[in-house]
Scaffold this motif. Structure first.
Motif, PDB file in Angstrom:
ATOM      1  N   UNK A  35       0.841  -1.205   0.000  1.00  0.00           N
ATOM      2  CA  UNK A  35       0.000   0.000   0.000  1.00  0.00           C
ATOM      3  C   UNK A  35       0.870   1.247   0.000  1.00  0.00           C
ATOM      4  N   UNK A  36       0.652   2.114  -0.999  1.00  0.00           N
ATOM      5  CA  UNK A  36       1.327   3.411  -1.037  1.00  0.00           C
ATOM      6  C   UNK A  36       0.473   4.368  -1.870  1.00  0.00           C
ATOM      7  N   UNK A  41      -5.299   3.730  -4.840  1.00  0.00           N
ATOM      8  CA  UNK A  41      -6.494   3.911  -5.672  1.00  0.00           C
ATOM      9  C   UNK A  41      -7.105   2.578  -6.110  1.00  0.00           C
ATOM     10  N   UNK A  42      -6.311   1.506  -6.041  1.00  0.00           N
ATOM     11  CA  UNK A  42      -6.833   0.186  -6.431  1.00  0.00           C
ATOM     12  C   UNK A  42      -7.916  -0.303  -5.465  1.00  0.00           C
ATOM     13  N   UNK A  61      -2.196   8.975   1.777  1.00  0.00           N
ATOM     14  CA  UNK A  61      -2.706   7.647   1.380  1.00  0.00           C
ATOM     15  C   UNK A  61      -4.095   7.432   1.988  1.00  0.00           C
ATOM     16  N   UNK A  62      -4.251   7.842   3.253  1.00  0.00           N
ATOM     17  CA  UNK A  62      -5.554   7.705   3.921  1.00  0.00           C
ATOM     18  C   UNK A  62      -6.621   8.479   3.133  1.00  0.00           C
ATOM     19  N   UNK A  63      -6.233   9.646   2.616  1.00  0.00           N
ATOM     20  CA  UNK A  63      -7.212  10.456   1.854  1.00  0.00           C
ATOM     21  C   UNK A  63      -7.683   9.687   0.611  1.00  0.00           C
ATOM     22  N   UNK A  66     -10.002   6.965   1.651  1.00  0.00           N
ATOM     23  CA  UNK A  66     -11.343   7.507   1.975  1.00  0.00           C
ATOM     24  C   UNK A  66     -12.133   7.782   0.683  1.00  0.00           C
ATOM     25  N   UNK A  67     -11.444   8.429  -0.288  1.00  0.00           N
ATOM     26  CA  UNK A  67     -12.116   8.750  -1.556  1.00  0.00           C
ATOM     27  C   UNK A  67     -12.563   7.472  -2.281  1.00  0.00           C
ATOM     28  N   UNK A  68     -11.855   6.380  -2.034  1.00  0.00           N
ATOM     29  CA  UNK A  68     -12.215   5.096  -2.677  1.00  0.00           C
ATOM     30  C   UNK A  68     -13.328   4.378  -1.914  1.00  0.00           C
ATOM     31  N   UNK A  69     -13.720   4.934  -0.761  1.00  0.00           N
ATOM     32  CA  UNK A  69     -14.824   4.325  -0.009  1.00  0.00           C
ATOM     33  C   UNK A  69     -14.393   3.331   1.063  1.00  0.00           C
TER      34      UNK A  69
END
Ligand code: NAI
Length: 329
Positions: A35-36, A41-42, A61-63, A66-69
């Motif tokens: 994870x990076x 985004x995956x 990365x957390x942002x 979050x945007x990915x749900x």
């Protein structure tokens, strides 16, 4: 629940897949990448991500997560220093971890390193393979009747103290907190006394500002000549430059390291085709009385099973909306 599992190794897939039939509400996709910023985004379309010690779970990365749900970060490890907890909290993402799994796993590895460097098993293995059956360079000393110094008597330190007791050693310990479980057979002393009296020193405290470079020029100076130092905890507990000086000054009979400063790029990677430019690691490897393993202290069947079941139980806590002592806040 759909979980995207980052940095998946074959043994992770095996241990989690073994447990999954007992968790019909959970589906896992295993991904080789860690994870990076690029791989976050995956996670689009998943409910949770499963991350490890090496994962980048910083605020940016957390942002993206979050945007990915993403609503849950499952850490399949105890440490969480790589997670921006404030960012996760603000993003409404729950973070859970596996605080302890089979302390004996790490303690047994610490003793394996201690025995290896003491009885020069790493040298003997190579010598015999070359038809060299001489005993030169292989003489060790008895642990029986000698003194073990355990720094940090939490879960793993207790397990190590019990193993040392089984070997008939006298046991000194240092911890900011005195563990009543050890009252029968361990004497708590201050750190300088532990360093100066122990024939085997094993580090089992966490890395904090207080413990950073706990083993340094000054502490090495008061150690007995001929001691064995074992570190299965965190690399930066030991000042590597000072350690190398100590080894060169013949202070140590042996040194066993499962963790070391500079290990970051090496851990769990096959770099056998590369020309490494990490000079202190190479220097450590050049000494005949040093044994290095690559952060494998946790690596037993039992520990991997415990990591898998606790991580999946954590996911179930999320599904059932129940609190857990494995929450990281
Ligand atoms: P724990 O939390 O049960 O015990 C840590 C102990 O260290 C506690 O008793 C605490 O009071 C003590 N401590 C805290 N500050 C101290 C200080 N300044 N001086 C002396 N003692 C201090 O942790 P556990 O499960 O026993 O793990 C110990 C360490 O082992 C972890 O912090 C981790 O770094 C390492 N570890 C290494 C693994 C590997 O694969 N090599 C796997 C798991 C853990």
């Amino acid at each position: 629940m759909k979980i995207l599992f980052y940095d998946a190794k074959s043994y992770d897939e095996l241990s989690f897949n073994d447990q999954l039939p007992s968790y019909p509400d959970i589906e896992i996709t295993f991904l080789k990448d860690d994870l990076d910023m690029h791989s976050a985004a995956l996670s689009h379309g998943y409910d949770a991500v499963c991350a490890f010690v090496s994962s980048d779970v910083s605020a940016p990365v957390v942002k993206v997560l979050k945007d990915c749900g993403i609503k849950l970060i499952l850490l399949r490890c105890a440490g969480f220093n790589n997670v921006d907890l404030d960012a996760a909290k603000k993003a409404g993402i729950r973070v859970m971890r596996v605080p302890g799994y089979s302390p004996e796993t790490v303690a047994e590895h610490a003793m394996a390193l201690a025995l290896t460097v003491n009885r020069r098993i790493h040298k003997a293995y190579v010598k015999v393979r070359e038809n060299d059956f001489s005993l030169s360079g292989l003489m060790g000393f008895n642990f029986y009747g000698k003194t073990a110094g355990i720094v940090g008597t939490g879960k793993i330190g207790v397990a190590m103290a019990r193993i040392c007791r089984g070997f008939g050693m006298n046991i000194l310990a240092y911890d900011v907190y005195h563990n009543p479980e050890l009252a029968d057979f361990v004497t708590y002393v201050e750190l300088p006394e532990l360093f100066s009296k122990s024939d085997l020193i094993s580090l089992h405290c966490p890395l904090t500002d207080d413990t950073y470079h706990l083993v340094n020029k000054d502490s090495i100076a008061i150690m007995k000549t001929g001691t064995i130092l074992i570190n299965t905890s965190r690399g930066a507990l030991v000042n590597t430059t000072d350690l190398i000086e100590g080894i060169r000054a013949h202070k140590f009979f042996g040194v066993g390291l499962d963790v070391y400063e500079e290990e970051g790029d090496n851990v769990f990677e096959d770099r056998s085709d590369e020309i490494l430019n990490h000079s202190t690691t190479a220097r450590l490897l050049s000494f005949p009385n040093v044994m290095i393993t690559s952060h494998q202290g946790f690596f037993t069947r039992e520990a991997l099973e415990a990591i898998a079941t606790t991580s999946l139980d954590n996911a179930m806590c999320y599904i059932n909306n129940t609190p857990s002592c494995n929450d990281v806040e």
